[in-house]
Design an enzyme around this catalytic site. Structure first.
Site, PDB file in Angstrom:
ATOM      1  N   SER A 155       5.168  -4.546   9.278  1.00 34.24           N
ATOM      2  CA  SER A 155       6.042  -3.397   9.622  1.00 34.24           C
ATOM      3  C   SER A 155       7.592  -3.605   9.035  1.00 34.24           C
ATOM      4  CB  SER A 155       6.247  -3.247  11.107  1.00 34.24           C
ATOM      5  OG  SER A 155       6.948  -4.583  11.658  1.00 34.24           O
TER       6      SER A 155
ATOM      7  N   CYS B 150      -0.498   1.691   3.205  1.00 35.25           N
ATOM      8  CA  CYS B 150       1.093   1.806   3.040  1.00 35.25           C
ATOM      9  C   CYS B 150       1.464   2.600   1.621  1.00 35.25           C
ATOM     10  CB  CYS B 150       1.393   0.216   2.380  1.00 35.25           C
ATOM     11  SG  CYS B 150       0.759  -0.505   1.126  1.00 35.25           S
TER      12      CYS B 150
ATOM     13  N   GLU C  63       7.677   6.480   9.728  1.00 39.36           N
ATOM     14  CA  GLU C  63       6.165   6.157   9.018  1.00 39.36           C
ATOM     15  C   GLU C  63       5.207   6.295  10.185  1.00 39.36           C
ATOM     16  OE1 GLU C  63       3.662   2.843   6.257  1.00 39.36           O
ATOM     17  OE2 GLU C  63       5.275   2.242   7.556  1.00 39.36           O
TER      18      GLU C  63
END
Length: 446
Positions: free
Chosen positions: A174, A229, A329
């Site tokens: 993260s 990702c 995100e």
């Protein structure tokens, strides 16, 4: 059956002695499948000490011999391909086909490492001055590998970040943790590469192949439950391309999540109850903040596995840059649709994002593609390719808030990250020339 996961220290699997436990659960029903005793400080320091000793001899192993080790490793990965994919699928909830793709990418990385000798070559200039030559060697940086596996928490991480024997740190996770790893590691004078968050946009031009756009957006947005990702989480439709949104919704609605061994499943559950709760919270915020929810997977479940971390395909339209579903995100099977009047406006939108991991454009125009790839402030760009993850001989080059560091993973940059360059300037006098006492009758270098 619950598996006890061990640490791998000094060439042996050992049972951890830590009292803090990490429970690994099956995301499909949250039942425990493995337990780990988090590494103690003594176990972490033992791994570091072992790596220091191993480094002294490993760095002297000829590069060709090291390549043979990687060739053997590559062979073992292929030999156990399906076994590894099954383990990965059960742990993460991925479909078997998706897990096999991950294992194969690992094999490709190992294959690239087999050819590392060419990337370790230095440079040479003869006669930089009269009878003086300058040349460089690439040598290992120090302890950041020589395989040790310690499973742990922040306690173990902080030891690795502080111990002076550790020369480099590589991290994926993260944004908040990536920033902590980078700041703490560099404060301790270590090299750090920290791969962090992402918000990847796909720009769709009206001249693109409509069916290719729809097919690729479906897989890139909800494949792996959106937990990549490099997943596409924002689709930007330029001009008349917005007319394809209803058909994209229909295609997404046909995707059905399921168990890892369900051949008809498009993807599996998200990784944990906490991850599910976070995604559901963002979906609810999207609705509350005014986005149009065209497809809502919040209540999706799988019969017999109702306690799993299931989220069905979810799609929003009329998304704006002020909304939480755009700014954060999501890391779930959620696609945000936006509209733009022009390519220039789309580029401005993407460049305003704090992240720069990946992006793509779908178009039939070479000029539009050229403009996009040149002007976009993102490190990895796909042209009619939705997820532009490079093969291992290229570097993985996220930008902005998606990466903290200087040298990236994969390719030449990865080799530079884990090595030092030694430059030598030498002069030899002709009076020192001697004749060999015995001939070398073989082609071996000695």
């Amino acid at each position: 059956m619950t598996t006890q996961v061990k640490h791998y220290i000094d060439g042996e699997f050992i049972q951890g002695t830590g009292t803090s436990q990490i429970i690994v659960t099956n995301p499909a029903n949250n039942s425990p499948i493995a337990v780990i005793n988090a590494a103690t400080s003594e176990e972490v320091h033992a791994a570091i000490a072992s790596a220091k000793v191993a480094f002294k001899t490993w760095k002297e192993v000829p590069v060709s011999e090291r390549a043979r080790v990687m060739l053997r490793y590559q062979h073992l990965l292929k030999e156990h391909h399906d076994e590894l994919a099954t383990i990965l699928a059960k742990e993460t909830g991925k479909t078997f086909e998706d897990a096999k793709g991950d294992v194969w990418r690992g094999i490709e990385v190992a294959e690239h490492a087999c050819n590392v000798a060419s990337l370790l070559m230095g440079e040479t200039v003869e006669n930089v001055a009269r009878s003086i030559d300058t040349y460089s060697y690439t040598q290992p940086l120090g302890v950041c590998g020589v395989l040790q596996l310690v499973h742990g928490d922040k306690t173990a991480v902080d030891i690795l970040l502080a111990d002076p024997a550790i020369k480099a740190i590589s991290f994926v996770g993260s944004v908040a943790v990536g920033q902590y790893i980078y700041k703490t590691g560099t404060d301790n004078l270590k090299r750090v590469q920290a791969f962090a968050g992402a918000k990847n946009h796909c720009v769709i031009m009206p001249d693109a192949n409509k069916q290719q756009v729809i097919n690729n957006l479906v897989g890139a947005s909800v494949g792996a439950a959106g937990q990549r990702c490099m997943a596409i989480s924002v689709a930007v439709f330029v001009g008349a391309a917005k007319e394809w949104i209803p058909e994209l919704k229909e295609a997404l609605a046909k995707v059905r999540p399921g168990l890892w061994d369900d051949k008809e499943a498009g993807y599996g559950p998200v990784i944990s109850p906490a991850a599910k709760a976070r995604v559901l919270k963002l979906i609810a915020q999207g609705k509350a903040e005014g986005a149009e929810c065209l497809l809502d997977g919040s209540d999706f479940t799988v019969e017999g596995y109702e306690s799993g971390n299931w989220i069905g395909p979810t799609m929003f339209d009329k998304v704006t840059t002020e909304m939480s579903i755009y700014k954060e995100e999501i890391f779930g099977p959620v696609l945000c649709c936006m509209e733009s009047d022009s390519l220039e406006a789309a580029i401005e939108l993407v460049n305003a994002s704090p992240y720069g991991n990946g992006t793509s454009i779908f178009t039939a125009s070479g000029a539009a593609a050229r403009k996009y790839q040149h002007e976009i402030e993102v490190g990895q760009v796909g042209i009619n390719v939705p997820i532009p993850v490079p093969l291992p001989f290229f570097s993985f080059t996220g930008w902005k808030g998606s990466f903290y560091g200087d040298q990236h993973a994969y390719g030449k940059q990865a080799v530079r990250f884990y090595t030092e360059t030694k430059t030598i300037t030498s002069r030899w006098f002709e009076s020192d020339i001697a004749v060999a006492s015995t001939p070398n009758m073989s082609i071996n270098l000695r």
